[in-house]
Structure formats: structure tokens, C-alpha cells
Design an enzyme around this catalytic site. Structure first.
Site, mmCIF file in Angstrom:
data_model
loop_
_atom_site.group_PDB
_atom_site.id
_atom_site.type_symbol
_atom_site.label_atom_id
_atom_site.label_comp_id
_atom_site.label_asym_id
_atom_site.label_seq_id
_atom_site.Cartn_x
_atom_site.Cartn_y
_atom_site.Cartn_z
ATOM 1 N N THR A 80 0.850 -1.259 -0.045
ATOM 2 C CA THR A 80 -0.066 0.200 -0.086
ATOM 3 C C THR A 80 0.821 1.306 0.030
ATOM 4 O O THR A 80 2.093 1.163 0.018
ATOM 5 C CB THR A 80 -0.725 0.143 1.071
ATOM 6 N N GLY B 105 0.357 5.742 -6.991
ATOM 7 C CA GLY B 105 -0.653 4.828 -7.583
ATOM 8 C C GLY B 105 -0.281 4.558 -9.053
ATOM 9 O O GLY B 105 -0.504 3.669 -9.640
ATOM 10 N N CYS C 158 3.430 2.296 -8.720
ATOM 11 C CA CYS C 158 3.508 1.373 -7.619
ATOM 12 C C CYS C 158 2.344 0.281 -7.999
ATOM 13 O O CYS C 158 1.063 0.698 -7.885
ATOM 14 C CB CYS C 158 3.401 1.507 -6.312
ATOM 15 N N THR D 229 -0.466 -0.042 -5.264
ATOM 16 C CA THR D 229 -1.271 1.111 -4.783
ATOM 17 C C THR D 229 -2.445 1.717 -5.733
ATOM 18 O O THR D 229 -1.991 1.392 -7.170
ATOM 19 C CB THR D 229 -0.130 2.270 -4.692
#
Length: 176
Positions: free
Chosen positions: A2, A157, A160, A163
Site C-alpha cells: 500500500t 498509484g 506502484c 497502490t
């Protein structure tokens, strides 16, 4: 994993997190709320790591906050001590980012309680991307803490794979 990012600027502190939960290579859920308010809405916290582990740690941390009348640093140190020394807790795999009006901290299972430079926290798999983005925005723009956290999380986001772009954001007024 995350991405959790926390930014403190101009009388506000924000913790923001994405919502992706994975099991191995599979996205199991896209709207997990990894950021929440604790201790009568005076503390905000976010987690990176195992969801069940993090919820256990949130509960323990809230108990520590109650024991120490909301004193963030004392509660964080006590949680870190227990986390490091208790055999069952030691198996929990998560990192916590916590903040109140005075301080922003990272709490780890190794017993570390870290107050980062510039009150900028970025943890989780997308943490390095979010930290780089937030740092650049802090140094080169007049964006608010919330805007910086949103943009940094969005950039993480984009880069990754663990994410996503479902964001939960909590904000408090800050003295620092």
C-alpha cells in the site's frame, strides 16, 4: 502492500492512504480504508502491511492513547515496546503512521518510534514515490497539506502496482 503519506503544513496535518488489498499477485479489494481517526477524533492514523495485523495494532494503539490521556508520543512508545517484546505481537507485520496536532510519527514492530524530518511520512510499497513527490511539492509549491498528500498518493498509484487510486484522507488542525 500500500501507500500511506502524511504531510504537515500551514496549520494542518493530513494522513492519506490508498485502498488496495492484495493477496499475492491478486487484487482482493480496492476500497479498503487504511486511514482512520482515533481517540475522539484527535489522532489520525494509517497503516501499511497486513490488514488484520493493522486493525489489531489500531485497537492496541487506541488503548494506549486512552491510558496516556491522548499523549501521542507516550502512547506510541508504549505500543512499540509491547510490539517488540510480546511474542504474539512480534509476528504482526505492519507499519503505522500516526499524527495529532503536535507530532507526526512512524511506529514499527522493531520498537522504533520515528519523528521524520519535515513531518513528512511515506510508508508502504509506494512510500518512496510518494515521499519524493511530496518533498518536491513541499519545497516548490504553496499547495495545502491535503493537496500535496493527494498528488503524492496519485503519483505513487501511477507507479506502484500495489497502490491504487481509491484514497481515504483524514485531516486535523495542527499547531506545528
Amino acid at each position: 502492500m500500500t501507500t500511506i503519506v502524511s504531510v504537515r503544513r500551514n496549520g494542518h496535518v493530513v494522513i492519506a492512504g490508498d485502498g488496495q488489498a492484495t493477496l499475492g499477485n491478486t487484487v482482493m479489494k480496492g476500497n479498503v480504508k487504511k486511514v482512520r481517526r482515533l481517540y475522539n477524533d484527535k489522532v489520525i492514523a494509517g497503516f501499511a502491511g497486513g490488514t488484520a495485523d493493522a486493525f489489531t495494532l489500531f485497537e492496541l494503539f487506541e488503548r494506549k492513547l486512552e491510558m496516556h490521556q491522548g499523549h501521542l508520543v507516550k502512547a506510541a512508545v508504549e505500543l512499540a515496546k509491547d510490539w517488540r517484546t510480546d511474542r504474539m505481537l512480534r509476528k504482526l507485520e505492519a507499519l503505522l503512521a500516526v499524527a495529532d496536532e503536535n507530532a507526526s510519527l512512524i511506529i514499527t514492530g522493531n520498537g522504533d518510534v520515528i519523528q521524520p524530518e519535515n513531518d513528512l511520512i511515506a510508508i508502504g510499497s509506494g512510500g518512496p514515490y510518494a515521499q519524493a513527490a511530496a518533498r518536491a511539492l513541499l519545497e516548490n509549491t504553496e499547495l495545502s497539506a491535503r493537496e500535496i498528500a493527494e498528488k503524492a498518493l496519485g503519483i505513487a498509484g501511477d507507479i506502484c502496482i500495489y497502490t491504487n487510486h481509491f484514497h481515504t484522507i483524514e485531516e486535523l488542525n495542527s499547531k506545528a
